[in-house]
Each structure stands twice: as C-alpha cells, then as structure tokens.
Write an enzyme that holds these catalytic residues in place. Structure first.
Site, PDB file in Angstrom:
ATOM      1  N   ASP A  76      21.429 -23.671 -12.734  1.00  0.00           N
ATOM      2  CA  ASP A  76      22.564 -22.840 -12.341  1.00  0.00           C
ATOM      3  C   ASP A  76      23.882 -23.604 -12.348  1.00  0.00           C
ATOM      4  OD1 ASP A  76      21.783 -24.436 -10.151  1.00  0.00           O
ATOM      5  OD2 ASP A  76      20.935 -22.744  -9.077  1.00  0.00           O
ATOM      6  N   ASN A 144      15.989 -19.439   2.819  1.00  0.00           N
ATOM      7  CA  ASN A 144      15.565 -18.036   2.721  1.00  0.00           C
ATOM      8  C   ASN A 144      14.614 -17.822   1.546  1.00  0.00           C
ATOM      9  OD1 ASN A 144      17.240 -18.269   0.526  1.00  0.00           O
ATOM     10  ND2 ASN A 144      18.714 -16.717   1.159  1.00  0.00           N
ATOM     11  N   HIS A 146      15.109 -18.823  -1.560  1.00  0.00           N
ATOM     12  CA  HIS A 146      15.703 -18.677  -2.894  1.00  0.00           C
ATOM     13  C   HIS A 146      15.305 -19.836  -3.804  1.00  0.00           C
ATOM     14  CE1 HIS A 146      19.620 -20.834  -1.512  1.00  0.00           C
ATOM     15  NE2 HIS A 146      18.985 -21.656  -2.302  1.00  0.00           N
ATOM     16  N   GLU A 151      18.567 -14.924  -4.949  1.00  0.00           N
ATOM     17  CA  GLU A 151      18.499 -14.648  -3.519  1.00  0.00           C
ATOM     18  C   GLU A 151      17.482 -13.538  -3.266  1.00  0.00           C
ATOM     19  OE1 GLU A 151      19.963 -16.573  -1.499  1.00  0.00           O
ATOM     20  OE2 GLU A 151      21.943 -17.179  -2.198  1.00  0.00           O
TER      21      GLU A 151
END
Ligand code: F6R
Length: 262
Positions: A76, A144, A146, A151
C-alpha cells in the site's frame, strides 16, 4: 527456542524474543531466495517488519542473500504523499530495506500516491498481473484485524483499490506524523483478493495490542468484519508471533480448548 503449533490451516510459530522473531522471518525469505532467486515478494510497512528488514540488510552485507533477481510489491501507499515525502511508504521502504540491499529499483513496486487514485490502483493491478503471482506475501496486522489498508467490511474478493482509513487506523498511524491531522485519510491498497492470490503468506504480529486480532484471525468466524480471517481460506499461511501477540491463542491451546470462537 520458538514453539510451533498447527491450528486449522495455520502454522503458528511463537518466538521467544525479538531477535529470534526477526531471524525466523528472515529465514523464510532467505530460504525462498535460495530456492527461487527470481522470487516475487509482497512487502508491508509499519513497525512490525522493521527488525526483519534490518536482518535482511545484514544478511545482504554478509553476502548471505542477494535480491538482484527478485521483484517486490508493497501492499500500500498513502494517497497524496509523493515518494520523497518522509512519511510515504516509498521513503519508508528506501530507508528500511531498499537502500541496503541489491533489489533493482525498477523491480520495487509500490502504488503511486500522487495522481488519480483509481488510475493508480488500475495500474498497480496490471503490474501485479504482469509479474505475479506473489511467491511470499509478508503481512502485518492492525488491531482491528486489517491487512494492508483493508479495513473491516472490505470484500474478500477485492482487488487493488483506494481505501478510506478508519479513525482507529489514523490514530494508530499518527505516531509517525507530527499530528493526527497530518495522517492521510486515504490509501491505495492491494485488496484481500490480491493477498489471497499469493502462493504463500507470512503474517507477522508483535505486542499485546495484536493478541485479540490474532485470535480472531485464527479462531474466529471467517467474516469480512475481521479482514485477516480471510487467511483461513488460504492453504499456506505461516504466522510468526511474539509471546504477547500469541498470548490468547496459546492460552486456548494449553487449556485444550477448541480454537473456534464466535
Ligand atoms: C502496512 C500495512 C498495515 C500494517 C498494520 C500493522 O503496509 O499494510 O496493514 O501492517 O497496520 O502496522 P504495525 O506493524 O505498525 O503495527
């Protein structure tokens, strides 16, 4: 000495200390390069792989590995940051890995942060199709669950796409910026579909703040609410964890409890 578990489709290795963690991760990369010098690597940024990258630079300096024939694809890049921006993932990779190894610059790929994000995503998808499949996809994981900037709620079939960062990710990444306001709100990320297309996946996690996400990844229901749980559908996943990140998983194993939760 590290401890190994086989839980579902995951091979889980729990390292005793930070040095062993980085060594074990670097051993996987080293083995791959020995078998296949022209390997395609998928690479993360963040704090987790910093020690692995230092270990790879060291092995290169010692003449134990060469990446001259390899290719890399980063997961990314932030939208709006030029490669020269010190907080860009381009700059991070240059500092922590590319500047200290012999991977040719023209075969180190990251999404372009500047310009139209949709176009940049489409271009990156084409590059992945041209050079892929990725032989070893290295991942970190968010609190979380990800992976990349996928997400909770991201489709398991997603390809490269622009993604909005959640508030919790912006907060977590603010430590690299002068203030939370400076953290970009959008990134271009490989999708979960791109990650699952890799031949082999190695997920790295350090610290107690990741323990819940690791347990949900391995033992939770496979759900788009926990992006990393998609890895349950991949045949070859290695998790390298430190004791803190492994704590909840290991407690279940030692109690003889079933891994399944949720
Ligand atoms: C970075 C990335 C992210 C990180 C994750 C964990 O390229 O894709 O998913 O891997 O946010 O970050 P750290 O390692 O900083 O805890």
């Amino acid at each position: 000495m590290s401890t190994e578990y086989r839980i579902g489709n995951f091979k889980v290795v729990v390292a005793d200390d930070e040095a062993e963690f980085d060594r074990l991760a670097a051993d996987e990369v080293t083995r791959l390069l020995q078998q296949k010098p022209e390997a395609v690597l998928g690479l993360p940024t963040g704090s987790t792989p910093v020690g692995l990258y230092a270990e790879l630079r060291k092995r290169y300096r010692e003449g134990r590995i060469s990446l001259r024939a390899a290719t890399s694809f980063n997961l990314d890049e932030y939208v709006g940051l030029a490669p020269e921006h010190p907080q860009s993932y381009h700059a991070f990779m240059q500092e922590h890995l590319f500047g200290g190894i012999d991977l040719p610059k023209e075969r180190t790929f990251l999404p372009e942060g500047i310009g139209d994000p949709q176009l940049a995503a489409a271009r990156y998808e084409e590059l992945l199709a041209k050079y892929g499949p990725i032989d070893l996809m290295i991942l970190g994981i968010g609190r979380n669950g990800h992976i990349g900037f996928n997400e909770p709620g991201t489709s398991f079939k997603s390809g490269v796409h622009p993604a909005m960062l959640t508030q919790s990710t912006i907060k977590a990444n603010a430590r690299f910026f002068a203030s939370e306001d400076e953290v970009p709100k959008q990134a271009i990320t490989m999708g979960i579909g791109n990650i699952l297309a890799a031949r082999r996946i190695m997920l790295l996690a350090k610290g107690a703040s990741k323990a819940q996400a690791i347990r949900a990844t391995v033992c939770g229901e496979m759900s788009e609410q926990v992006p990393a749980s998609a890895l349950q559908s991949h045949p070859d996943v290695l998790l390298i964890l430190d004791r803190e990140a492994a704590a909840l998983l290991v407690a279940d194993q030692e109690a003889g409890a079933s891994c399944r939760i949720g």
